[in-house]
Design a protein around this motif. Structure first.
Motif, PDB file in Angstrom:
ATOM      1  N   THR A 116     -73.711 -46.444  39.358  1.00  0.00           N
ATOM      2  CA  THR A 116     -73.738 -45.770  40.653  1.00  0.00           C
ATOM      3  C   THR A 116     -72.651 -44.708  40.686  1.00  0.00           C
ATOM      4  OG1 THR A 116     -74.502 -47.793  41.721  1.00  0.00           O
ATOM      5  CG2 THR A 116     -73.539 -46.093  43.132  1.00  0.00           C
ATOM      6  N   PRO A 117     -73.007 -43.447  40.932  1.00  0.00           N
ATOM      7  CA  PRO A 117     -71.998 -42.396  40.912  1.00  0.00           C
ATOM      8  C   PRO A 117     -71.033 -42.526  42.083  1.00  0.00           C
ATOM      9  CG  PRO A 117     -74.080 -41.521  41.693  1.00  0.00           C
ATOM     10  CD  PRO A 117     -74.349 -42.918  41.228  1.00  0.00           C
ATOM     11  N   GLY A 118     -69.818 -42.106  41.874  1.00  0.00           N
ATOM     12  CA  GLY A 118     -68.807 -42.124  42.920  1.00  0.00           C
ATOM     13  C   GLY A 118     -67.440 -41.953  42.313  1.00  0.00           C
ATOM     14  N   ASN A 119     -66.494 -41.489  43.114  1.00  0.00           N
ATOM     15  CA  ASN A 119     -65.133 -41.298  42.634  1.00  0.00           C
ATOM     16  C   ASN A 119     -64.481 -42.667  42.441  1.00  0.00           C
ATOM     17  OD1 ASN A 119     -62.300 -40.826  42.425  1.00  0.00           O
ATOM     18  ND2 ASN A 119     -62.611 -38.804  43.324  1.00  0.00           N
ATOM     19  N   HIS A 120     -64.053 -42.930  41.237  1.00  0.00           N
ATOM     20  CA  HIS A 120     -63.465 -44.220  40.882  1.00  0.00           C
ATOM     21  C   HIS A 120     -62.274 -44.565  41.768  1.00  0.00           C
ATOM     22  CE1 HIS A 120     -61.899 -47.462  38.420  1.00  0.00           C
ATOM     23  NE2 HIS A 120     -60.758 -46.814  38.255  1.00  0.00           N
ATOM     24  N   LEU A 121     -61.544 -43.555  42.263  1.00  0.00           N
ATOM     25  CA  LEU A 121     -60.318 -43.799  43.009  1.00  0.00           C
ATOM     26  C   LEU A 121     -60.500 -43.688  44.519  1.00  0.00           C
ATOM     27  CD1 LEU A 121     -57.809 -41.788  40.770  1.00  0.00           C
ATOM     28  CD2 LEU A 121     -58.264 -44.241  40.733  1.00  0.00           C
ATOM     29  N   CYS A 122     -61.724 -43.448  44.977  1.00  0.00           N
ATOM     30  CA  CYS A 122     -61.951 -43.126  46.385  1.00  0.00           C
ATOM     31  C   CYS A 122     -61.434 -44.203  47.338  1.00  0.00           C
ATOM     32  CB  CYS A 122     -63.433 -42.879  46.629  1.00  0.00           C
ATOM     33  SG  CYS A 122     -63.829 -42.503  48.358  1.00  0.00           S
ATOM     34  N   THR A 123     -61.816 -45.442  47.117  1.00  0.00           N
ATOM     35  CA  THR A 123     -61.425 -46.516  48.028  1.00  0.00           C
ATOM     36  C   THR A 123     -59.905 -46.647  48.112  1.00  0.00           C
ATOM     37  OG1 THR A 123     -63.465 -47.730  47.581  1.00  0.00           O
ATOM     38  CG2 THR A 123     -61.642 -48.965  48.541  1.00  0.00           C
ATOM     39  N   GLY A 124     -59.257 -46.601  46.960  1.00  0.00           N
ATOM     40  CA  GLY A 124     -57.810 -46.720  46.947  1.00  0.00           C
ATOM     41  C   GLY A 124     -57.122 -45.563  47.640  1.00  0.00           C
ATOM     42  N   TYR A 125     -57.634 -44.348  47.430  1.00  0.00           N
ATOM     43  CA  TYR A 125     -57.038 -43.177  48.060  1.00  0.00           C
ATOM     44  C   TYR A 125     -57.215 -43.247  49.574  1.00  0.00           C
ATOM     45  CZ  TYR A 125     -55.768 -38.265  48.739  1.00  0.00           C
ATOM     46  OH  TYR A 125     -55.149 -37.114  49.128  1.00  0.00           O
ATOM     47  N   HIS A 126     -58.384 -43.657  50.014  1.00  0.00           N
ATOM     48  CA  HIS A 126     -58.650 -43.775  51.445  1.00  0.00           C
ATOM     49  C   HIS A 126     -57.701 -44.799  52.076  1.00  0.00           C
ATOM     50  CE1 HIS A 126     -60.782 -44.450  55.224  1.00  0.00           C
ATOM     51  NE2 HIS A 126     -61.513 -43.378  54.964  1.00  0.00           N
ATOM     52  N   ARG A 127     -57.535 -45.941  51.436  1.00  0.00           N
ATOM     53  CA  ARG A 127     -56.656 -46.978  51.984  1.00  0.00           C
ATOM     54  C   ARG A 127     -55.198 -46.542  51.957  1.00  0.00           C
ATOM     55  NH1 ARG A 127     -59.476 -52.368  49.221  1.00  0.00           N
ATOM     56  NH2 ARG A 127     -61.288 -52.416  50.620  1.00  0.00           N
ATOM     57  N   PHE A 128     -54.827 -45.798  50.929  1.00  0.00           N
ATOM     58  CA  PHE A 128     -53.467 -45.257  50.875  1.00  0.00           C
ATOM     59  C   PHE A 128     -53.223 -44.335  52.066  1.00  0.00           C
ATOM     60  CE2 PHE A 128     -51.285 -41.274  49.668  1.00  0.00           C
ATOM     61  CZ  PHE A 128     -49.980 -41.732  49.664  1.00  0.00           C
ATOM     62  N   LEU A 129     -54.189 -43.465  52.354  1.00  0.00           N
ATOM     63  CA  LEU A 129     -54.020 -42.545  53.479  1.00  0.00           C
ATOM     64  C   LEU A 129     -54.034 -43.292  54.815  1.00  0.00           C
ATOM     65  CD1 LEU A 129     -56.173 -39.521  52.297  1.00  0.00           C
ATOM     66  CD2 LEU A 129     -53.700 -39.583  52.614  1.00  0.00           C
ATOM     67  N   ASP A 130     -54.861 -44.311  54.932  1.00  0.00           N
ATOM     68  CA  ASP A 130     -54.837 -45.143  56.144  1.00  0.00           C
ATOM     69  C   ASP A 130     -53.439 -45.723  56.372  1.00  0.00           C
ATOM     70  OD1 ASP A 130     -57.251 -45.100  57.529  1.00  0.00           O
ATOM     71  OD2 ASP A 130     -58.206 -46.496  56.145  1.00  0.00           O
ATOM     72  N   TYR A 131     -52.821 -46.156  55.285  1.00  0.00           N
ATOM     73  CA  TYR A 131     -51.513 -46.807  55.352  1.00  0.00           C
ATOM     74  C   TYR A 131     -50.394 -45.813  55.678  1.00  0.00           C
ATOM     75  CZ  TYR A 131     -47.398 -49.405  53.681  1.00  0.00           C
ATOM     76  OH  TYR A 131     -46.176 -50.010  53.573  1.00  0.00           O
ATOM     77  N   THR A 132     -50.516 -44.576  55.223  1.00  0.00           N
ATOM     78  CA  THR A 132     -49.406 -43.622  55.320  1.00  0.00           C
ATOM     79  C   THR A 132     -49.635 -42.486  56.309  1.00  0.00           C
ATOM     80  OG1 THR A 132     -50.357 -42.323  53.487  1.00  0.00           O
ATOM     81  CG2 THR A 132     -48.755 -44.044  52.912  1.00  0.00           C
ATOM     82  N   TYR A 133     -50.823 -42.358  56.848  1.00  0.00           N
ATOM     83  CA  TYR A 133     -51.186 -41.131  57.564  1.00  0.00           C
ATOM     84  C   TYR A 133     -50.262 -40.828  58.734  1.00  0.00           C
ATOM     85  CZ  TYR A 133     -54.142 -37.483  59.532  1.00  0.00           C
ATOM     86  OH  TYR A 133     -54.623 -36.296  59.995  1.00  0.00           O
ATOM     87  N   GLU A 134     -49.927 -41.812  59.548  1.00  0.00           N
ATOM     88  CA  GLU A 134     -49.063 -41.562  60.708  1.00  0.00           C
ATOM     89  C   GLU A 134     -47.700 -41.042  60.276  1.00  0.00           C
ATOM     90  OE1 GLU A 134     -49.920 -41.520  63.863  1.00  0.00           O
ATOM     91  OE2 GLU A 134     -51.969 -41.978  63.229  1.00  0.00           O
ATOM     92  N   ARG A 135     -47.200 -41.547  59.168  1.00  0.00           N
ATOM     93  CA  ARG A 135     -45.900 -41.065  58.685  1.00  0.00           C
ATOM     94  C   ARG A 135     -46.015 -39.661  58.096  1.00  0.00           C
ATOM     95  NH1 ARG A 135     -43.856 -46.055  55.166  1.00  0.00           N
ATOM     96  NH2 ARG A 135     -46.122 -46.428  55.045  1.00  0.00           N
TER      97      ARG A 135
ATOM     98  N   GLU B 177     -57.806 -50.114  43.389  1.00  0.00           N
ATOM     99  CA  GLU B 177     -56.826 -50.946  44.113  1.00  0.00           C
ATOM    100  C   GLU B 177     -55.419 -50.729  43.572  1.00  0.00           C
ATOM    101  OE1 GLU B 177     -60.837 -52.310  44.567  1.00  0.00           O
ATOM    102  OE2 GLU B 177     -59.651 -51.993  42.743  1.00  0.00           O
ATOM    103  N   GLY B 178     -55.315 -50.557  42.253  1.00  0.00           N
ATOM    104  CA  GLY B 178     -54.019 -50.284  41.662  1.00  0.00           C
ATOM    105  C   GLY B 178     -53.463 -48.954  42.125  1.00  0.00           C
ATOM    106  N   PHE B 179     -54.328 -47.948  42.232  1.00  0.00           N
ATOM    107  CA  PHE B 179     -53.925 -46.639  42.741  1.00  0.00           C
ATOM    108  C   PHE B 179     -53.328 -46.774  44.127  1.00  0.00           C
ATOM    109  CE2 PHE B 179     -54.706 -42.785  45.153  1.00  0.00           C
ATOM    110  CZ  PHE B 179     -54.382 -41.761  44.275  1.00  0.00           C
ATOM    111  N   GLU B 180     -54.022 -47.511  45.010  1.00  0.00           N
ATOM    112  CA  GLU B 180     -53.522 -47.712  46.365  1.00  0.00           C
ATOM    113  C   GLU B 180     -52.163 -48.410  46.354  1.00  0.00           C
ATOM    114  OE1 GLU B 180     -54.349 -50.618  50.200  1.00  0.00           O
ATOM    115  OE2 GLU B 180     -55.710 -50.643  48.477  1.00  0.00           O
ATOM    116  N   ARG B 181     -52.047 -49.460  45.589  1.00  0.00           N
ATOM    117  CA  ARG B 181     -50.811 -50.239  45.551  1.00  0.00           C
ATOM    118  C   ARG B 181     -49.644 -49.400  45.033  1.00  0.00           C
ATOM    119  NH1 ARG B 181     -52.741 -53.859  42.825  1.00  0.00           N
ATOM    120  NH2 ARG B 181     -51.868 -53.513  40.734  1.00  0.00           N
ATOM    121  N   PHE B 182     -49.880 -48.650  43.956  1.00  0.00           N
ATOM    122  CA  PHE B 182     -48.809 -47.846  43.367  1.00  0.00           C
ATOM    123  C   PHE B 182     -48.319 -46.792  44.348  1.00  0.00           C
ATOM    124  CE2 PHE B 182     -47.034 -44.306  41.039  1.00  0.00           C
ATOM    125  CZ  PHE B 182     -46.281 -44.902  40.048  1.00  0.00           C
ATOM    126  N   TYR B 183     -49.246 -46.016  44.894  1.00  0.00           N
ATOM    127  CA  TYR B 183     -48.832 -44.906  45.750  1.00  0.00           C
ATOM    128  C   TYR B 183     -48.300 -45.378  47.099  1.00  0.00           C
ATOM    129  CZ  TYR B 183     -49.966 -40.799  42.999  1.00  0.00           C
ATOM    130  OH  TYR B 183     -49.944 -39.797  42.059  1.00  0.00           O
TER     131      TYR B 183
END
Length: 390
Positions: free
Chosen positions: A356-375, A228-234
């Motif tokens: 449970t294996p998974g990329n620690h930053l995945c959710t934040g990165y996905h939400r960041f791209l959702d927020y910025t993708y059109e731009r 979540e911090g990753f998403e907020r920062f970026y």
């Protein structure tokens, strides 16, 4: 971002034996003048317990001879650490001579350094000028943020020393960029960090998310950031950059995304389909597939015993290259997969610890791209239009 290029010979086309890559060199291994709490590379001290870890000219010569034998049109050396300015400057002064001895027709040599900045002197800027080197300086933001973790052995902050080093680079016209760690102390201050960098006129920026495991608890370390911090920062950083930054300010992650959208190419290994990034050579010649994986389990061998092209074809490196596909096997249906390819294997933190294996930053990165993708698509169209207008 590009390095400064000034050593060259006439070109002759030849078939390349391996895909071109930059070479990361650790001339003093993990030795450093600072005691940064979040430093992931301190673990190399156990791997290389020698009191003095200094690369010899013999080892550097072996590196250049073998690397240049691959006949890449452009060969890039990046000296990192620890702190590469702890090495004897004479080591680096041999580079032009070694290049002239081992280079083949048409080759160009690029040299860069990644430094904490506190040891930059006029002697070093003279060397940087001789090598036409690009210098990366680690600076985490304004003084209160930078000094939270980047301290000297006496636990005093290093902000003033780093800024003095940057001033010397500027006075001597040495090209430089800024490398910034995103930690728990800085993740909520993207706006202040961006404002500070713009006030200083720093237009070449790279941000690295701090994601480390506490060796005692096997949990996320206190200085690491959350998804979540990753998403907020970026997201905050992008808002500022989109409004007052593009196209004059370079931010590595944003450039990587635009590379993918415009040209369909990978800007860095983090977002590529396989882990075939920049190999690392330790001070003694040991070779590893990645800076984050300097570990006995991933040692490919030593350049003193095997040619570098053989080391890069080592079954262990081929296995390492596929880690991302193994870890990110469930990413194929993600709409942003082509911009990420599962991210860095280092961020798949719990694969061997029962979590449970998974990329620690995945959710934040996905939400960041959702927020910025059109731009980002707007910027893609702008870049294509600019190209067509040339």
């Amino acid at each position: 971002m590009s390095f400064s290029v000034r050593h060259s010979k006439r070109r002759t086309d030849r078939q390349l034996p391996v895909v071109p890559f930059s070479l990361l060199i650790k001339p003093v291994s993990c030795d450093c003048t600072l005691e940064c709490s979040y430093c992931f590379y301190k673990k190399a001290a156990a791997l290389y317990p020698e009191h003095s870890k200094l690369m010899t000219v013999t080892t550097l010569a072996a590196i250049l001879k073998q690397y240049l034998s691959l006949r890449f049109p452009v060969s890039s050396l990046c000296f990192q650490g620890g702190e590469p300015l702890l090495a004897d400057p004479h080591l680096y002064y041999t580079i032009p001579e070694l290049f002239d001895r081992y280079a083949h027709d048409g080759q160009i040599l690029e040299v860069s350094f990644q430094t904490n900045g506190v040891g930059i002197t006029r002697e070093w800027t003279n060397l940087f000028a001789l090598l036409h080197a690009l210098v990366g300086v680690s600076l985490d933001g304004p003084e209160n943020i930078h000094d939270a973790y980047r301290v000297a052995s006496d636990e005093k902050g290093t902000f003033i020393s780093v800024m003095n080093g940057i001033d010397l680079l500027r006075k001597d016209n040495i090209p430089f960029n800024i490398l910034t760690m995103i930690t728990d102390k800085s993740v909520g201050h993207a706006d202040a960090i961006y404002t500070f960098f713009m006030e200083q006129g720093y237009n070449w920026l790279q941000f690295i998310p701090c994601v480390e495991i506490d060796s005692l608890t096997n949990e996320l370390s206190e200085y690491s950031i959350t998804s979540e911090g990753f998403e907020r920062f970026y997201s905050t950083l992008f808002d500022r950059w989109f409004e007052n930054g593009y196209p004059d300010v370079s931010i590595r992650l944003f450039e990587d995304i635009l590379f993918a959208l415009v040209d369909g190419v990978t800007g860095s290994c983090t977002h590529g389909p396989v882990c075939d990034g920049n190999p690392v050579i330790e001070y003694n010649g040991d070779v590893y597939p990645c800076d984050f994986f300097v570990d006995p389990a991933w040692c490919l061998g030593t350049i003193h015993e095997q040619p570098i092209d053989e080391l890069l074809r080592h079954p262990l490196r081929l296995q390492f290259m596929q880690l991302k596909k193994e870890y990110a096997s469930g990413c194929g249906n993600c709409k942003f997969n082509a911009l990420c390819h599962g991210g860095c294997p280092k961020h798949y933190l719990y694969c061997n610890s029962g979590h449970t294996p998974g990329n620690h930053l995945c959710t934040g990165y996905h939400r960041f791209l959702d927020y910025t993708y059109e731009r980002f698509l707007e910027l893609r169209d702008d870049i294509v239009q600019r190209r067509n207008a040339r």
